[in-house]
Design a protein around this motif. Structure first.
Motif, mmCIF file in Angstrom:
data_model
loop_
_atom_site.group_PDB
_atom_site.id
_atom_site.type_symbol
_atom_site.label_atom_id
_atom_site.label_comp_id
_atom_site.label_asym_id
_atom_site.label_seq_id
_atom_site.Cartn_x
_atom_site.Cartn_y
_atom_site.Cartn_z
ATOM 1 N N PHE A 126 13.394 6.282 -0.380
ATOM 2 C CA PHE A 126 13.059 6.880 -1.674
ATOM 3 C C PHE A 126 14.318 7.298 -2.429
ATOM 4 N N LYS A 127 14.162 7.305 -3.745
ATOM 5 C CA LYS A 127 15.259 7.704 -4.627
ATOM 6 C C LYS A 127 15.004 9.143 -5.062
ATOM 7 N N ILE A 128 16.045 9.947 -5.110
ATOM 8 C CA ILE A 128 15.892 11.332 -5.588
ATOM 9 C C ILE A 128 15.739 11.294 -7.106
ATOM 10 N N GLY A 135 10.412 17.075 -5.630
ATOM 11 C CA GLY A 135 9.802 16.623 -4.380
ATOM 12 C C GLY A 135 10.721 15.719 -3.583
ATOM 13 N N THR A 136 11.256 14.712 -4.237
ATOM 14 C CA THR A 136 12.113 13.751 -3.528
ATOM 15 C C THR A 136 13.435 14.421 -3.104
ATOM 16 N N LYS A 137 13.887 15.406 -3.903
ATOM 17 C CA LYS A 137 15.116 16.132 -3.528
ATOM 18 C C LYS A 137 14.851 16.945 -2.254
ATOM 19 N N ARG A 178 0.865 -1.189 0.000
ATOM 20 C CA ARG A 178 0.000 0.000 0.000
ATOM 21 C C ARG A 178 0.900 1.237 0.000
ATOM 22 N N PHE A 179 0.339 2.403 -0.302
ATOM 23 C CA PHE A 179 1.181 3.598 -0.354
ATOM 24 C C PHE A 179 0.529 4.777 0.348
ATOM 25 N N VAL A 180 1.359 5.785 0.643
ATOM 26 C CA VAL A 180 0.860 7.021 1.260
ATOM 27 C C VAL A 180 1.262 8.189 0.353
ATOM 28 N N PHE A 196 3.635 1.953 -22.291
ATOM 29 C CA PHE A 196 3.313 3.382 -22.151
ATOM 30 C C PHE A 196 3.008 3.765 -20.707
ATOM 31 N N LYS A 197 3.393 4.995 -20.367
ATOM 32 C CA LYS A 197 2.920 5.594 -19.108
ATOM 33 C C LYS A 197 2.389 6.982 -19.456
ATOM 34 N N ARG A 198 1.791 7.662 -18.498
ATOM 35 C CA ARG A 198 1.263 9.006 -18.765
ATOM 36 C C ARG A 198 2.077 10.067 -18.039
ATOM 37 N N ASP A 233 5.530 19.984 -3.259
ATOM 38 C CA ASP A 233 5.076 18.863 -4.085
ATOM 39 C C ASP A 233 4.277 17.882 -3.227
ATOM 40 N N GLU A 234 3.539 17.018 -3.902
ATOM 41 C CA GLU A 234 2.902 15.875 -3.232
ATOM 42 C C GLU A 234 3.134 14.655 -4.106
ATOM 43 N N PHE A 235 3.568 13.563 -3.511
ATOM 44 C CA PHE A 235 3.897 12.379 -4.318
ATOM 45 C C PHE A 235 3.734 11.089 -3.500
ATOM 46 N N PRO A 236 3.576 9.942 -4.201
ATOM 47 C CA PRO A 236 3.337 8.675 -3.493
ATOM 48 C C PRO A 236 4.627 7.939 -3.116
ATOM 49 N N LEU A 237 4.634 7.313 -1.967
ATOM 50 C CA LEU A 237 5.727 6.413 -1.553
ATOM 51 C C LEU A 237 5.121 5.219 -0.820
ATOM 52 N N ARG A 280 -7.585 2.006 -12.428
ATOM 53 C CA ARG A 280 -6.966 3.112 -11.697
ATOM 54 C C ARG A 280 -5.914 2.521 -10.761
ATOM 55 N N LEU A 281 -4.663 2.882 -11.020
ATOM 56 C CA LEU A 281 -3.579 2.305 -10.221
ATOM 57 C C LEU A 281 -3.756 2.598 -8.724
ATOM 58 N N CYS A 282 -4.318 3.808 -8.398
ATOM 59 C CA CYS A 282 -4.440 4.175 -6.980
ATOM 60 C C CYS A 282 -5.562 3.414 -6.278
ATOM 61 N N LEU A 335 3.164 -1.808 -9.735
ATOM 62 C CA LEU A 335 3.482 -0.900 -10.844
ATOM 63 C C LEU A 335 3.467 0.544 -10.370
ATOM 64 N N GLU A 336 4.049 1.422 -11.185
ATOM 65 C CA GLU A 336 4.031 2.865 -10.886
ATOM 66 C C GLU A 336 3.392 3.625 -12.033
ATOM 67 N N ARG A 337 2.534 4.567 -11.700
ATOM 68 C CA ARG A 337 1.984 5.513 -12.675
ATOM 69 C C ARG A 337 1.918 6.864 -11.991
ATOM 70 N N TYR A 338 1.581 7.911 -12.721
ATOM 71 C CA TYR A 338 1.512 9.237 -12.130
ATOM 72 C C TYR A 338 0.280 9.323 -11.227
ATOM 73 N N VAL A 339 0.492 9.435 -9.924
ATOM 74 C CA VAL A 339 -0.613 9.471 -8.958
ATOM 75 C C VAL A 339 -0.807 10.910 -8.467
ATOM 76 N N LYS A 340 -1.981 11.478 -8.773
ATOM 77 C CA LYS A 340 -2.239 12.874 -8.388
ATOM 78 C C LYS A 340 -3.152 12.943 -7.165
#
Ligand SMILES: Cc1cc2nc3c(=O)[nH]c(=O)nc-3n(C[C@H](O)[C@H](O)[C@H](O)COP(=O)(O)OP(=O)(O)OC[C@H]3O[C@@H](n4cnc5c(N)ncnc54)[C@H](O)[C@@H]3O)c2cc1C
Ligand code: FES
Length: 279
Positions: free
Chosen positions: A70-72, A76-78, A40-42, A265-267, A50-54, A243-245, A223-228
């Motif tokens: 997390f990897k930079i 956001g990750t930086k 699961r992710f937060v 493909f990814k978006r 920024d806001e992003f999933p991990l 929906r990946l989320c 998998l990873e996709r752009y999670v908004k």
């Protein structure tokens, strides 16, 4: 509750490798930890940035802490990596389905299980490794890195599975020279696995999915996709209608084989499709 932000305080920070960091986060309110499970992710919100999933690799209700690795890769990750103990971050979730653990309990103890991680994709697999070894099931783990400079968690995983750990590096600076996919191909010649789990770069996952499907080994992949929004409403994370989320981020082999965008493909944040390149 899903939209509610929990304030977390960074209590420790560790540089794991060249570009990978871990933060341990303490929560006054431990509600966010109650529904955690492997995979699961937060959503991490750094106000004004920024806001992003991990996907946390550790969570514990008693100490009210969560550990994120997390990897930079961008802004956001930086920014998160530059934060220090004592500073606050805001976290919502957890979201997504996570790995389906029940199949494990019904699996034969004679046939081993396989976990394959590539790069920082190894982090979300740590709680899964913990659950499987706690159930004393025979587990083999393959971790692939670019070079010895990128390795992390090797000692932790060794403590769980001992000699059943295979490390690969692209340049041969540690473990077997080659990719995790090459190592799994060799392992499959000698071992009969009943089930497999994986997380890592999508080209790696796609090759593994083909290989495992050919051998008839059921599997789940994160998998990873752009999670908004992470709430299932914005559509930014959609992959072939899933929906990946919500329906992901973990998909099993029956779904994976129906995904025409998997491995291809990814978006982008704009929603435009972009080819996935095998680097
Ligand atoms: C369910 C899930 C779990 C994840 N777990 C981990 C983890 O445990 N450890 C880890 O290192 N990484 C994880 N990631 C990837 C992580 O979310 C991205 O590396 C991070 O969002 C990059 O943000 P940024 O602001 O640093 O980069 P940016 O400069 O904003 O973007 C760089 C690239 O990162 C990706 N990205 C950016 N924002 C998002 C977003 N909101 N959703 C998904 N991808 C994004 C895109 O591919 C983008 O091109 C996970 C992704 C998902 C979807
Ligand atoms: S991130 Fe908005 S629907 Fe999944």
């Amino acid at each position: 509750m899903a939209r509610y932000y929990f304030k977390g305080i960074i209590t420790s920070k560790k540089k794991e490798s060249e570009n990978v960091f871990s933060h341990t986060i303490f929560f006054e309110d431990n509600k966010i930890l109650r529904k955690m499970k492997p995979g699961r992710f937060v959503m991490i919100w750094l106000p004004g940035c920024d806001e992003f999933p991990l996907s946390p690799l550790f969570y514990d209700i008693t100490s009210s802490t969560m550990r994120l690795t997390f990897k930079i890769v961008g802004l956001g990750t930086k920014a998160l990596a530059s934060m220090n103990p004592g500073q606050a971050i805001f976290v919502r979730g957890p979201y997504g389905n996570g790995f389906a653990i029940p199949p494990i309990t019904g699996l034969s103890r004679e046939k081993p299980l396989l976990i394959v991680g590539g790069g920082v994709g190894i982090a979300p697999l740590l709680p899964l490794i913990h659950v499987i070894t706690k159930n004393s099931l025979d587990l083999h783990v393959v971790c692939g890195f670019r070079s010895i400079l990128d390795t992390f968690f090797v000692d932790e995983i060794y403590r769980f599975v001992g000699e059943n750990l295979t490390i690969t590096t692209d340049d041969g600076s540690m473990g077997i020279k080659g990719t995790a996919v090459n190592a799994v191909r060799e392992l499959l010649k000698r071992k009969h696995f009943s089930y497999a789990f994986a997380c890592g770069p999508e080209p790696m996952l796609f090759k593994l999915h083909k290989m495992l499907s050919y051998k008839g080994i059921p599997h789940q992949m994160l998998l990873e996709r752009y999670v908004k929004c992470a709430l299932g409403v914005c559509g930014s994370c959609v992959i072939d209608g899933f929906r990946l989320c919500k329906e992901g981020p973990v998909f099993d082999n029956t779904v994976l084989k129906r995904l025409s965008e998997f491995g291809c493909f990814k978006r982008l944040p704009s929603g435009i499709k972009e080819p996935i390149v095998d680097s």
